[in-house]
Write a protein that holds these residues in place. Structure first.
Motif, PDB file in Angstrom:
ATOM      1  N   ARG A 159       0.848  -1.210   0.000  1.00 42.68           N
ATOM      2  CA  ARG A 159       0.000   0.000   0.000  1.00 42.68           C
ATOM      3  C   ARG A 159       0.873   1.246   0.000  1.00 42.68           C
ATOM      4  O   ARG A 159       0.612   2.206  -0.734  1.00 42.68           O
ATOM      5  N   ARG A 160       1.902   1.220   0.821  1.00 41.56           N
ATOM      6  CA  ARG A 160       2.788   2.381   0.872  1.00 41.56           C
ATOM      7  C   ARG A 160       3.459   2.605  -0.485  1.00 41.56           C
ATOM      8  O   ARG A 160       3.567   3.754  -0.943  1.00 41.56           O
ATOM      9  N   LEU A 161       3.881   1.547  -1.126  1.00 39.43           N
ATOM     10  CA  LEU A 161       4.527   1.672  -2.430  1.00 39.43           C
ATOM     11  C   LEU A 161       3.530   2.151  -3.491  1.00 39.43           C
ATOM     12  O   LEU A 161       3.841   3.047  -4.279  1.00 39.43           O
ATOM     13  N   ALA A 162       2.332   1.576  -3.488  1.00 40.18           N
ATOM     14  CA  ALA A 162       1.345   1.918  -4.507  1.00 40.18           C
ATOM     15  C   ALA A 162       0.876   3.365  -4.393  1.00 40.18           C
ATOM     16  O   ALA A 162       0.564   4.007  -5.397  1.00 40.18           O
ATOM     17  N   LEU A 163       0.846   3.892  -3.173  1.00 43.65           N
ATOM     18  CA  LEU A 163       0.318   5.235  -2.934  1.00 43.65           C
ATOM     19  C   LEU A 163       1.419   6.268  -2.714  1.00 43.65           C
ATOM     20  O   LEU A 163       1.137   7.388  -2.294  1.00 43.65           O
ATOM     21  N   ARG A 164       2.658   5.912  -3.020  1.00 47.40           N
ATOM     22  CA  ARG A 164       3.791   6.774  -2.672  1.00 47.40           C
ATOM     23  C   ARG A 164       3.735   8.144  -3.344  1.00 47.40           C
ATOM     24  O   ARG A 164       4.316   9.107  -2.822  1.00 47.40           O
TER      25      ARG A 164
ATOM     26  N   GLY B 189       1.011   5.532   3.042  1.00 50.55           N
ATOM     27  CA  GLY B 189      -0.160   4.831   2.549  1.00 50.55           C
ATOM     28  C   GLY B 189      -0.527   3.611   3.368  1.00 50.55           C
ATOM     29  O   GLY B 189      -1.671   3.156   3.339  1.00 50.55           O
ATOM     30  N   GLU B 190       0.443   3.096   4.127  1.00 48.77           N
ATOM     31  CA  GLU B 190       0.165   1.911   4.948  1.00 48.77           C
ATOM     32  C   GLU B 190      -0.828   2.207   6.068  1.00 48.77           C
ATOM     33  O   GLU B 190      -1.410   1.278   6.664  1.00 48.77           O
ATOM     34  N   LEU B 191      -1.053   3.489   6.369  1.00 49.97           N
ATOM     35  CA  LEU B 191      -2.010   3.840   7.421  1.00 49.97           C
ATOM     36  C   LEU B 191      -3.451   3.616   6.976  1.00 49.97           C
ATOM     37  O   LEU B 191      -4.351   3.540   7.817  1.00 49.97           O
ATOM     38  N   MET B 192      -3.682   3.529   5.680  1.00 48.29           N
ATOM     39  CA  MET B 192      -5.004   3.186   5.171  1.00 48.29           C
ATOM     40  C   MET B 192      -5.253   1.685   5.348  1.00 48.29           C
ATOM     41  O   MET B 192      -4.328   0.883   5.267  1.00 48.29           O
ATOM     42  N   SER B 193      -6.516   1.337   5.556  1.00 45.73           N
ATOM     43  CA  SER B 193      -6.863  -0.079   5.524  1.00 45.73           C
ATOM     44  C   SER B 193      -6.849  -0.546   4.076  1.00 45.73           C
ATOM     45  O   SER B 193      -6.921   0.281   3.149  1.00 45.73           O
ATOM     46  N   PRO B 194      -6.781  -1.850   3.828  1.00 47.21           N
ATOM     47  CA  PRO B 194      -6.832  -2.327   2.445  1.00 47.21           C
ATOM     48  C   PRO B 194      -8.079  -1.836   1.699  1.00 47.21           C
ATOM     49  O   PRO B 194      -7.995  -1.417   0.539  1.00 47.21           O
ATOM     50  N   ALA B 195      -9.237  -1.860   2.362  1.00 44.95           N
ATOM     51  CA  ALA B 195     -10.473  -1.422   1.707  1.00 44.95           C
ATOM     52  C   ALA B 195     -10.426   0.070   1.388  1.00 44.95           C
ATOM     53  O   ALA B 195     -10.862   0.502   0.313  1.00 44.95           O
ATOM     54  N   GLU B 196      -9.899   0.866   2.313  1.00 43.06           N
ATOM     55  CA  GLU B 196      -9.793   2.306   2.069  1.00 43.06           C
ATOM     56  C   GLU B 196      -8.851   2.592   0.909  1.00 43.06           C
ATOM     57  O   GLU B 196      -9.121   3.459   0.076  1.00 43.06           O
ATOM     58  N   ALA B 197      -7.747   1.869   0.856  1.00 44.98           N
ATOM     59  CA  ALA B 197      -6.775   2.086  -0.214  1.00 44.98           C
ATOM     60  C   ALA B 197      -7.351   1.724  -1.573  1.00 44.98           C
ATOM     61  O   ALA B 197      -7.130   2.423  -2.570  1.00 44.98           O
ATOM     62  N   VAL B 198      -8.100   0.627  -1.635  1.00 45.45           N
ATOM     63  CA  VAL B 198      -8.742   0.230  -2.896  1.00 45.45           C
ATOM     64  C   VAL B 198      -9.723   1.296  -3.340  1.00 45.45           C
ATOM     65  O   VAL B 198      -9.750   1.703  -4.513  1.00 45.45           O
TER      66      VAL B 198
END
Length: 266
Positions: A128-133, A139-148
């Motif tokens: 998540r951190r890499l995808a949202l960098r 980005g790791e502070l988001m839950s998987p559902a929030e990140a999606v």
């Protein structure tokens, strides 16, 4: 969704309105006969507030929302403004509009390519951190559902291509000008690690031209700092709004009522 980490704490103190922008996910339709400009976006926001009976408010905006709340200040609709990494601070011909246009075009292509695999990509904190960098530091502070949902929302934006085209053309209509018309207090806050609108290129003109502007750097934050450090951003907004609130409104909150403060997040 950008404001989700702050809403509960802010709503405990103020009347909070967080409208989705015209043409953005969850927002009203952007008029098809109008060009994508900052001014037209501000017109749409004014219309939304008019429907809610809001005349003036304390405005908080991030990125394009930051540009819109500065436009609202120019129109006399803002009691105060907190602008977090606001867009529109470049100058025509300096190359930044075109660079930002290329960036967003690339991000949309990547989002479309990865859409079928978002659930897998966002499953682990490191990924998540890499995808949202590009948009946030943590980005790791988001839950998987929030990140999606955060990633998928960009694909439901109907004004993205028009905005990219305007940026590629280096249109003067993407720049926030006439800043000397702003008479309300303004706090300009630049994330330390903004990869989209780096402070050294996008804050200087705002710092020069907004009368009496206050400025601060947001440590260890990326372009969307509300997710990187929600406590820091909430505290900053509360401190600034309360500092620029009339005495009788402060008293109403002290007595345990929310007062008539409207805080609009764009």
């Amino acid at each position: 969704m950008h404001w989700h980490p702050l809403l509960a704490d802010l709503a405990a103190r103020y009347e909070v309105i967080a409208p989705a922008g015209a043409g953005h996910d969850g927002g009203p339709v952007f008029p098809a006969n109008l060009p994508i400009t900052t001014s037209n976006g501000a017109d749409a926001l004014e219309a939304q507030l008019g429907e809610l009976g809001i005349d003036t408010a304390h405005f908080v905006g991030n990125s394009m929302g930051g540009a819109l709340v500065l436009e609202m200040a120019k129109r006399g609709r803002a009691r105060s403004v907190v602008a977090l990494a606001p867009a529109g601070g470049w100058s025509v011909g300096d190359g930044e509009a075109k660079r930002v246009g290329r960036f967003f075009a690339r991000q949309i292509r990547l989002a479309r390519m990865s859409a079928p695999r978002l659930g897998t990509i966002m499953k682990r904190p490191a990924s998540r951190r890499l995808a949202l960098r590009e948009v946030m530091r943590h980005g790791e502070l988001m839950s998987p559902a929030e990140a999606v949902e955060f990633a998928a929302a960009s694909l439901r934006c109907t004004v993205s291509q028009g905005t990219i085209q305007a940026l590629r053309e280096d249109s003067p209509q993407t720049v926030v000008g006439d800043l000397d018309r702003i008479t309300c207090p303004v706090l300009l806050a630049s994330p330390q690690f903004d990869r989209i609108l780096p402070a050294d290129r996008h804050a200087p003109r705002y710092r020069r031209e907004i009368p009496g502007v206050e400025y601060r750097t947001l440590p260890d934050c990326g372009h969307v700092p509300m997710w990187d450090d929600a406590r820091l951003i909430t505290r900053m907004i509360v401190d600034f709004v309360d500092r620029h609130t009339a005495t009788d409104e402060q008293a109403s909150r002290t007595e345990g009522t929310p007062g008539n403060q409207a805080v609009v997040g764009a």
